[in-house]
Scaffold this motif. Structure first.
Motif, PDB file in Angstrom:
ATOM      1  N   TYR A  59      22.052  44.755  -7.123  1.00 40.17           N
ATOM      2  CA  TYR A  59      22.728  43.952  -8.140  1.00 40.17           C
ATOM      3  C   TYR A  59      21.739  43.295  -9.094  1.00 40.17           C
ATOM      4  O   TYR A  59      22.050  43.052 -10.263  1.00 40.17           O
ATOM      5  CB  TYR A  59      23.609  42.883  -7.482  1.00 40.17           C
ATOM      6  N   CYS A  82      26.899  40.102  -7.614  1.00 42.27           N
ATOM      7  CA  CYS A  82      27.677  41.187  -7.019  1.00 42.27           C
ATOM      8  C   CYS A  82      28.100  42.155  -8.119  1.00 42.27           C
ATOM      9  O   CYS A  82      28.447  41.727  -9.224  1.00 42.27           O
ATOM     10  CB  CYS A  82      28.896  40.623  -6.293  1.00 42.27           C
ATOM     11  N   THR A  99      25.476  46.789  -3.567  1.00 43.06           N
ATOM     12  CA  THR A  99      26.363  46.016  -4.445  1.00 43.06           C
ATOM     13  C   THR A  99      26.054  44.523  -4.421  1.00 43.06           C
ATOM     14  O   THR A  99      26.237  43.835  -5.425  1.00 43.06           O
ATOM     15  CB  THR A  99      27.835  46.229  -4.064  1.00 43.06           C
ATOM     16  N   HIS A 100      25.600  44.002  -3.273  1.00 43.75           N
ATOM     17  CA  HIS A 100      25.240  42.586  -3.181  1.00 43.75           C
ATOM     18  C   HIS A 100      24.472  42.355  -1.882  1.00 43.75           C
ATOM     19  O   HIS A 100      24.272  43.290  -1.101  1.00 43.75           O
ATOM     20  CB  HIS A 100      26.477  41.676  -3.268  1.00 43.75           C
ATOM     21  N   HIS A 124      32.174  35.623  -3.772  1.00 43.63           N
ATOM     22  CA  HIS A 124      31.104  36.457  -4.314  1.00 43.63           C
ATOM     23  C   HIS A 124      30.870  36.062  -5.772  1.00 43.63           C
ATOM     24  O   HIS A 124      31.723  36.315  -6.627  1.00 43.63           O
ATOM     25  CB  HIS A 124      31.469  37.942  -4.217  1.00 43.63           C
TER      26      HIS A 124
END
Length: 450
Positions: A313, A347, A289-290, A342
């Motif tokens: 991402y 993200c 996701t990040h 974030h």
């Protein structure tokens, strides 16, 4: 440009590719070899003298004085998911100083796998796109980054920038899931300014062409059967299809934000590896996701299948647009995830939809977003919401988000900051009150069904 490509160099490209498949060379080395050979067979419109094989050399600090006047930079990235066929290899592009973009194109399929890739497609950048890349990339700084040093990059196979010296030798910079801020920024500049949609369309069209050719060959193989035999064969196929797709996916909650999902087809998906057990099954898909360290512990995954896809991402959010991927056994849709800790462009969350229609939403690190109001229409089956209350929303805000999404089963996760050393917090879990509240503790297995 193709008129200048010799048959010998094309054959050398294909043979190197097959050799890499046979001996399982690490993808990072494969990517480097493909890129070097890519340079050899194209020449950006010019024939070249034989280029010494420098693929795989580590960047030598301060060694680059004169960069190539023809090749500004190159990049590899994963772009999977075109119908039932997908490219298990990284897409490689070279950005030329004449504003051309060279793209490696698939030449042969085997089932759902691209097993040969060697022809070249040429696209053109706008003046603005090239200017953004030229002004945003410090080639000397990139050349001085050491891929093996701590806090620069982590070991892996997807995120690279390629540089070229005046003799067109390849210098590799990067690795999987880079943490160096300069590298991340410069790679993002490239990804934001190359024509991703055109690249996708070109490769999709080529894969469709190859697929149709394969189907035509299969049709020819049927010519020896009469109509009754063909009907019997079709009936036999129908009778086994239900058995082949029987069963449900299973989700293992490993703790913190880490999940492992095994699909009904036996494919293994890891999401944000960091904590817990259960990393011993070979990965078919890894979702990130990040780039924070508590979501990117790739070294925990002991084995990856040869056709493992990796989506981060960077691939999921391209040129400001959230991407979708279809791998056959699962469809992935990237969603918005962001807050003050974030950045929105760094993200994402994901919605996974399996072949039986079951869907899973993974919020990623986020707080309440305006985009969450759109998720209720998707009728999600299982939804995971972060709720640590330090770097992301707290449990009360997570409850409100869960009510917006309105999934059949709402599950709290990422309940405390990673530096606490805890993968689960009973007090936080007890306070969560989303629709269809479901609590998973690390090690729990959940059968995903409608």
């Amino acid at each position: 440009m193709g008129n200048g490509i010799s048959k010998r160099r094309c054959d050398m490209f294909k043979n190197s590719f097959k050799l890499g498949k046979q001996i399982y060379i690490k993808r990072a080395m494969l990517a480097a070899i493909y890129t070097l050979l890519f340079v050899l067979i194209t020449g950006c419109g010019k024939d070249k003298e034989e280029v010494p094989d420098q693929a795989g050399k580590e960047p030598a600090k301060n060694a680059i004085q004169d960069f190539s006047s023809e090749y500004f930079a190159g990049v590899s990235f994963t772009k999977s998911g075109w119908g039932e066929f997908y490219d298990c290899l990284n897409v490689t592009v070279i950005i030329c100083t004449n504003h051309e973009v060279l793209i490696n194109m698939p030449t042969k399929l085997d089932g759902q796998e691209v097993i040969e890739s060697g022809t070249i497609k040429t696209l053109t950048l706008t003046d603005e796109q090239y200017s953004n890349i030229e002004n945003g990339i410090d080639r000397q700084k990139l050349a001085e980054l050491d891929p093996e040093s701590d806090n620069d990059v982590m070991d892996g196979s997807s995120s690279y920038i390629y540089l070229y010296d005046k003799d067109q030798n390849v210098i590799i910079c990067g690795g999987y899931m880079p943490t160096n801020e300069d590298f991340i920024r410069m790679r993002k500049v490239i990804m934001d300014n190359i024509p991703i949609d055109e690249i996708t369309e070109a490769r999709e069209a080529q894969i469709e062409k190859l697929r149709n050719a394969d189907y035509s060959e299969e049709d020819d193989d049927d010519e020896g059967f009469d109509d009754d035999t063909k009907n019997d064969m079709a009936s036999d196929g129908d009778s086994t299809s239900d058995d082949e797709t029987a069963g449900s996916a299973e989700l293992l909650y490993q703790g913190h934000a880490s999940l492992r999902i095994t699909t009904s087809e036996g494919k293994v998906i890891y999401v944000d590896p960091f904590m817990g057990d259960g990393y011993d099954e070979a990965a078919d898909l890894i979702l990130i996701t990040h780039a924070h360290k508590d979501h990117t512990a790739m070294e925990l995954i002991s084995e990856r299948n040869e056709d493992c896809s990796i989506i981060t991402y960077s691939e999921a959010l391209s040129q400001g647009s959230y991407q979708s991927f279809d791998l056959g056994y699962v469809k992935i849709e990237a969603t918005a995830a962001y807050n003050s800790n974030h950045a929105k462009e760094e993200c994402v969350g994901y919605i996974l939809t399996f072949t039986d229609g079951v869907s899973v939403y993974i919020s990623g690190d986020t707080s309440l977003t305006t985009e969450m109001t759109e998720l209720s229409s998707k009728e999600i089956d299982y939804a995971f919401f972060c709720c640590d209350g330090v770097y992301n929303m707290d449990v009360n805000e997570a409850t409100e988000c869960a009510k917006l999404v309105n999934a059949k089963h709402s599950i709290p996760y990422h309940m405390v900051p990673s530096d606490s050393g805890k993968g689960f917090d009973e007090n936080v879990a007890a306070q969560f009150d989303g629709p269809g509240k479901t609590i998973l503790q690390p090690g729990d297995i959940l059968e995903l069904s409608k």
